[in-house]
Design a protein around this motif. Structure first.
Motif, mmCIF file in Angstrom:
data_model
loop_
_atom_site.group_PDB
_atom_site.id
_atom_site.type_symbol
_atom_site.label_atom_id
_atom_site.label_comp_id
_atom_site.label_asym_id
_atom_site.label_seq_id
_atom_site.Cartn_x
_atom_site.Cartn_y
_atom_site.Cartn_z
ATOM 1 N N PHE A 1 -2.474 0.698 -8.439
ATOM 2 C CA PHE A 1 -2.591 -0.715 -8.063
ATOM 3 C C PHE A 1 -2.450 -1.609 -9.294
ATOM 4 O O PHE A 1 -1.756 -2.633 -9.264
ATOM 5 C CB PHE A 1 -3.932 -0.996 -7.378
ATOM 6 N N THR A 2 -3.098 -1.221 -10.387
ATOM 7 C CA THR A 2 -3.028 -1.998 -11.624
ATOM 8 C C THR A 2 -1.592 -2.097 -12.124
ATOM 9 O O THR A 2 -1.140 -3.183 -12.514
ATOM 10 C CB THR A 2 -3.914 -1.354 -12.716
ATOM 11 N N HIS B 1 7.902 0.436 -22.688
ATOM 12 C CA HIS B 1 6.608 0.898 -23.178
ATOM 13 C C HIS B 1 5.682 1.288 -22.042
ATOM 14 O O HIS B 1 5.224 2.422 -21.965
ATOM 15 C CB HIS B 1 5.960 -0.185 -24.056
ATOM 16 N N SER B 2 5.407 0.367 -21.153
ATOM 17 C CA SER B 2 4.453 0.671 -20.079
ATOM 18 C C SER B 2 5.189 0.829 -18.755
ATOM 19 O O SER B 2 6.308 0.344 -18.577
ATOM 20 C CB SER B 2 3.421 -0.453 -19.955
ATOM 21 N N MET B 3 4.556 1.501 -17.819
ATOM 22 C CA MET B 3 5.148 1.675 -16.494
ATOM 23 C C MET B 3 5.292 0.323 -15.798
ATOM 24 O O MET B 3 6.260 0.099 -15.073
ATOM 25 C CB MET B 3 4.291 2.640 -15.656
ATOM 26 N N THR C 1 0.831 -1.209 0.000
ATOM 27 C CA THR C 1 0.000 0.000 0.000
ATOM 28 C C THR C 1 0.862 1.254 0.000
ATOM 29 O O THR C 1 0.581 2.211 -0.716
ATOM 30 C CB THR C 1 -0.927 0.017 1.234
ATOM 31 N N GLN C 2 1.928 1.242 0.795
ATOM 32 C CA GLN C 2 2.836 2.390 0.836
ATOM 33 C C GLN C 2 3.482 2.590 -0.537
ATOM 34 O O GLN C 2 3.619 3.731 -1.002
ATOM 35 C CB GLN C 2 3.916 2.165 1.897
ATOM 36 N N PHE C 3 3.866 1.507 -1.183
ATOM 37 C CA PHE C 3 4.457 1.585 -2.521
ATOM 38 C C PHE C 3 3.467 2.189 -3.507
ATOM 39 O O PHE C 3 3.813 3.075 -4.295
ATOM 40 C CB PHE C 3 4.894 0.195 -2.985
ATOM 41 N N VAL C 4 2.223 1.717 -3.454
ATOM 42 C CA VAL C 4 1.187 2.217 -4.365
ATOM 43 C C VAL C 4 0.915 3.700 -4.115
ATOM 44 O O VAL C 4 0.741 4.470 -5.067
ATOM 45 C CB VAL C 4 -0.105 1.380 -4.224
ATOM 46 N N ALA D 1 3.103 -5.446 -12.874
ATOM 47 C CA ALA D 1 4.562 -5.618 -12.757
ATOM 48 C C ALA D 1 4.881 -6.894 -11.977
ATOM 49 O O ALA D 1 5.772 -7.660 -12.362
ATOM 50 C CB ALA D 1 5.181 -4.405 -12.068
ATOM 51 N N LEU D 2 4.143 -7.134 -10.885
ATOM 52 C CA LEU D 2 4.386 -8.335 -10.088
ATOM 53 C C LEU D 2 3.982 -9.602 -10.849
ATOM 54 O O LEU D 2 4.619 -10.647 -10.682
ATOM 55 C CB LEU D 2 3.653 -8.243 -8.746
ATOM 56 N N ASP D 3 2.941 -9.510 -11.691
ATOM 57 C CA ASP D 3 2.562 -10.654 -12.521
ATOM 58 C C ASP D 3 3.656 -10.990 -13.537
ATOM 59 O O ASP D 3 3.911 -12.162 -13.831
ATOM 60 C CB ASP D 3 1.243 -10.391 -13.250
#
Length: 158
Positions: free
Chosen positions: A39-40, A116-118, A23-26, A45-47
């Motif tokens: 969150f997305t 390309h994406s974050m 949550t702190q990271f987000v 990224a984790l996926d």
């Protein structure tokens, strides 16, 4: 200080992992109050990292935490004026600030990466941090080198 120190805000754990560090990271990743997008990005990224984490035999959250731990600085330098001269004084970092600096550095250098994406850039930075490489890890090493170089001024600690 004249006023009382403000109370620490309680962070609620995130919905997927149930962890307050996520949550702190987000909250740091979020731009213009768009928390669901943040969150997305993190979950994507984790996926992307998930298969690498499974090869290591770790859950993806542990992989992420180890990456953050690898880029967490323990000492920093602060400017201190003594008799007209400014010294870079090495000081220990509080645990809350350590986590905050690690998160902010990872996000900063993820944004600067090419991709390309974050989510793609963030996953690449997490993997690099896990392997003790990448820009965020270099930043930590530079902070430690600076503190080591200025160790002679440690007696000016405040």
């Amino acid at each position: 200080m004249r006023k009382a120190t403000p109370k620490k805000r309680v962070l609620l754990p995130d919905p997927k992992f149930g962890d307050t560090l996520v949550t702190q990271f987000v909250n740091n990743l979020m731009v213009d109050g768009k928390k669901s997008i943040a969150f997305t990005i993190l979950y994507d990224a984790l996926d992307r990292i998930n298969d690498k984490a499974e090869k290591e035999g770790k859950p993806v959250l542990e992989y992420f935490k180890k990456a953050l731990e690898n880029i967490t600085p323990t000492v920093e330098v602060k400017s201190r004026r003594v008799g007209g001269a400014t010294f870079q004084v090495p000081t220990e970092i509080r645990p809350e600030r350590k986590a905050s600096l690690a998160i902010k550095n990872m996000i900063l250098y993820s944004r600067k990466r090419s991709g390309h994406s974050m989510a793609e850039k963030l996953s690449a930075e997490i993997v690099a941090a896990y392997n003790n490489e990448g820009a965020a890890y270099k930043r930590k090493e530079d902070m430690h080198k600076m503190a080591e170089a200025n160790r002679a001024f440690a007696h000016f600690r405040f």
